[in-house]
Scaffold this motif. Structure first.
Motif, PDB file in Angstrom:
ATOM      1  N   GLU A   1      -2.046  -4.831  -4.353  1.00 41.27           N
ATOM      2  CA  GLU A   1      -1.933  -5.533  -3.070  1.00 41.27           C
ATOM      3  C   GLU A   1      -0.601  -5.246  -2.378  1.00 41.27           C
ATOM      4  O   GLU A   1      -0.548  -5.092  -1.155  1.00 41.27           O
ATOM      5  N   ALA A   2       0.480  -5.163  -3.148  1.00 44.65           N
ATOM      6  CA  ALA A   2       1.794  -4.874  -2.570  1.00 44.65           C
ATOM      7  C   ALA A   2       1.826  -3.455  -2.002  1.00 44.65           C
ATOM      8  O   ALA A   2       2.438  -3.211  -0.959  1.00 44.65           O
TER       9      ALA A   2
ATOM     10  N   LEU B   1       3.914 -11.824  -5.132  1.00 42.29           N
ATOM     11  CA  LEU B   1       2.536 -11.846  -5.613  1.00 42.29           C
ATOM     12  C   LEU B   1       2.457 -12.032  -7.127  1.00 42.29           C
ATOM     13  O   LEU B   1       1.573 -12.739  -7.628  1.00 42.29           O
TER      14      LEU B   1
ATOM     15  N   LYS C   1      10.787  -3.970   1.227  1.00 40.32           N
ATOM     16  CA  LYS C   1       9.851  -5.039   1.596  1.00 40.32           C
ATOM     17  C   LYS C   1       8.618  -5.030   0.686  1.00 40.32           C
ATOM     18  O   LYS C   1       8.095  -6.083   0.319  1.00 40.32           O
ATOM     19  N   THR C   2       8.170  -3.846   0.319  1.00 43.09           N
ATOM     20  CA  THR C   2       7.028  -3.720  -0.588  1.00 43.09           C
ATOM     21  C   THR C   2       7.328  -4.350  -1.935  1.00 43.09           C
ATOM     22  O   THR C   2       6.497  -5.071  -2.511  1.00 43.09           O
TER      23      THR C   2
ATOM     24  N   TYR D   1       0.112  -3.512   1.283  1.00 48.27           N
ATOM     25  CA  TYR D   1       1.018  -4.171   2.224  1.00 48.27           C
ATOM     26  C   TYR D   1       2.081  -3.183   2.713  1.00 48.27           C
ATOM     27  O   TYR D   1       2.376  -3.099   3.908  1.00 48.27           O
TER      28      TYR D   1
ATOM     29  N   LYS E   1       7.434  -8.146  -1.723  1.00 51.16           N
ATOM     30  CA  LYS E   1       6.057  -8.658  -1.708  1.00 51.16           C
ATOM     31  C   LYS E   1       5.463  -8.626  -3.110  1.00 51.16           C
ATOM     32  O   LYS E   1       4.757  -9.550  -3.528  1.00 51.16           O
TER      33      LYS E   1
ATOM     34  N   ALA F   1       2.194   2.728  -1.745  1.00 49.92           N
ATOM     35  CA  ALA F   1       2.812   2.412  -0.459  1.00 49.92           C
ATOM     36  C   ALA F   1       2.951   3.718   0.323  1.00 49.92           C
ATOM     37  O   ALA F   1       2.334   4.724   0.000  1.00 49.92           O
TER      38      ALA F   1
ATOM     39  N   GLN G   1       0.649  -0.697   5.205  1.00 50.28           N
ATOM     40  CA  GLN G   1       0.443  -1.296   6.527  1.00 50.28           C
ATOM     41  C   GLN G   1       1.763  -1.389   7.286  1.00 50.28           C
ATOM     42  O   GLN G   1       1.842  -1.064   8.467  1.00 50.28           O
ATOM     43  N   ILE G   2       2.832  -1.791   6.571  1.00 45.17           N
ATOM     44  CA  ILE G   2       4.144  -1.926   7.209  1.00 45.17           C
ATOM     45  C   ILE G   2       4.648  -0.577   7.718  1.00 45.17           C
ATOM     46  O   ILE G   2       4.989  -0.424   8.887  1.00 45.17           O
TER      47      ILE G   2
END
Length: 337
Positions: free
Chosen positions: A272-273, A59, A51-52, A276, A55, A154, A279-280
């Motif tokens: 930013e990824a 982006l 998912k990262t 993200y 994203k 991540a 956070q996930i």
């Protein structure tokens, strides 16, 4: 039709034919100029790392604003993270991937220190360390020695020990044959608490437990779920010994070959990824364990001696930090409140 008209028609047809030939030659050349970036993941669409990277693609396309193609190879199609990192270093096959710092140790002794056992007090401390760009000296070393850029961070999964037998104390895990990552800091840390660590390839852990080669491994919830480790080791010992940091990496050789505006988009999108992805994974971690336990797929076992385990590991981490020249980074981490 007179001779002059015929001559003009032949000239026009010849010109049209030449244009078609030139167009046919030019078209492949233009097609070759289309930029395609290849990513790799050990996991399926449902995993936080995949998912990262999805994203990241979104982006980059947003910030670049020009055509760029992405191909994400999933489910270990191109091997494992260790291979991804080697490919990125060589500038072939893989341009970007999420990779465990342990797999960077061939190029940088300091790399596995990024998420060493008991390095962070909790998720709040972990986030502050990352926000302070504490690991920039290590990222710079990796870029220099491996030619791989760490463009985002991540991770966020809390790692525990999954075992084929229950255990709740240091005495229970004495001599436990446990699989660890391939960096020395992991073997040293687990040896310090009395276990018997061994390095086994990630995709061989399931069979190794099933066949009695080892009795346990250690991982975050997403990895346990994806690899179905709970099927052969359903006891999750809540040691909470590490919080993962999984850098989003990009090949330096590929990066240098790209247009400047695409480079800028990649750097911005990577940061930013990574956020993200953190956070996930940090938000999904507990939910995944809840769901698996509710379904009877694993049993969480409180670990009474976690604090004692940390006391045994702390000197090992401090000595390792000094050995690899990361003692200033270690002091900075400990100083962040």
């Amino acid at each position: 039709m007179n001779t002059s008209v015929k001559a003009r028609r032949r000239a026009l047809l010849a010109g049209a034919g030449l244009a078609l030939v030139l167009g046919a030659i030019a078209f492949p050349a233009a097609a070759q100029q289309a930029i395609t970036l290849h990513g790799a993941s050990q996991f399926s669409d449902d995993h936080a790392f995949t998912k990262t990277m999805v994203k990241f693609e979104e982006l980059v396309k947003k910030y670049y604003g020009k055509p760029v193609n992405f191909v994400l190879h999933k489910n270990s199609e191109l091997g494992l993270e260790k291979q991804y990192f080697e490919y990125m270093s060589q500038g072939k096959a893989v341009d970007y991937a999420v990779v465990s710092p342990a797999h960077m140790s061939t190029f940088s002794k300091a790399a596995p220190f990024i998420d060493a056992p008991f390095l962070f007090r909790d998720l709040g401390h972990w986030n502050k360390v990352l926000d302070a760009d504490t690991f920039k000296p290590i990222a710079d070393e990796i870029a220099q020695r491996a030619d791989v850029m760490l463009i985002g961070y991540a991770g966020g999964g809390v790692r525990n020990i999954f075992s084929n037998k229950p255990a709740s104390s240091l005495n229970d895990i004495k001599s436990l044959k446990v699989r660890v990552q391939g960096a020395p800091i992991w073997s040293r840390s687990f040896t310090a608490v009395g276990m018997a660590p061994t390095v086994i390839a990630y995709n061989e852990v399931y069979n190794a437990i099933q066949n009695g080669v080892i009795s346990a491994g250690e991982n975050e919830a997403a990895g346990v779920e994806q690899m179905k480790f709970n099927e052969v080791a359903p006891n999750l010992l809540m040691t909470q010994h590490a919080i993962t940091i999984r850098p989003l990496c990009f090949s330096g050789k590929t990066f240098k070959s790209l247009p400047k505006d695409l480079q800028a988009a990649i750097v911005k999108a990577g940061k930013e990824a990574g956020a993200y992805g953190r956070q996930i994974e940090s938000s999904e971690d507990g939910a995944k364990l809840d769901a698996m336990e509710k379904a009877g797929k694993l049993k969480r076992i409180p670990f009474a001696d976690r604090d004692q385990m940390k006391k045994l590991v702390d000197p090992v981490i401090a000595a390792y930090a000094k050995e690899i020249g990361a003692d200033a980074i270690y002091a900075k981490i400990n100083g962040i409140k």
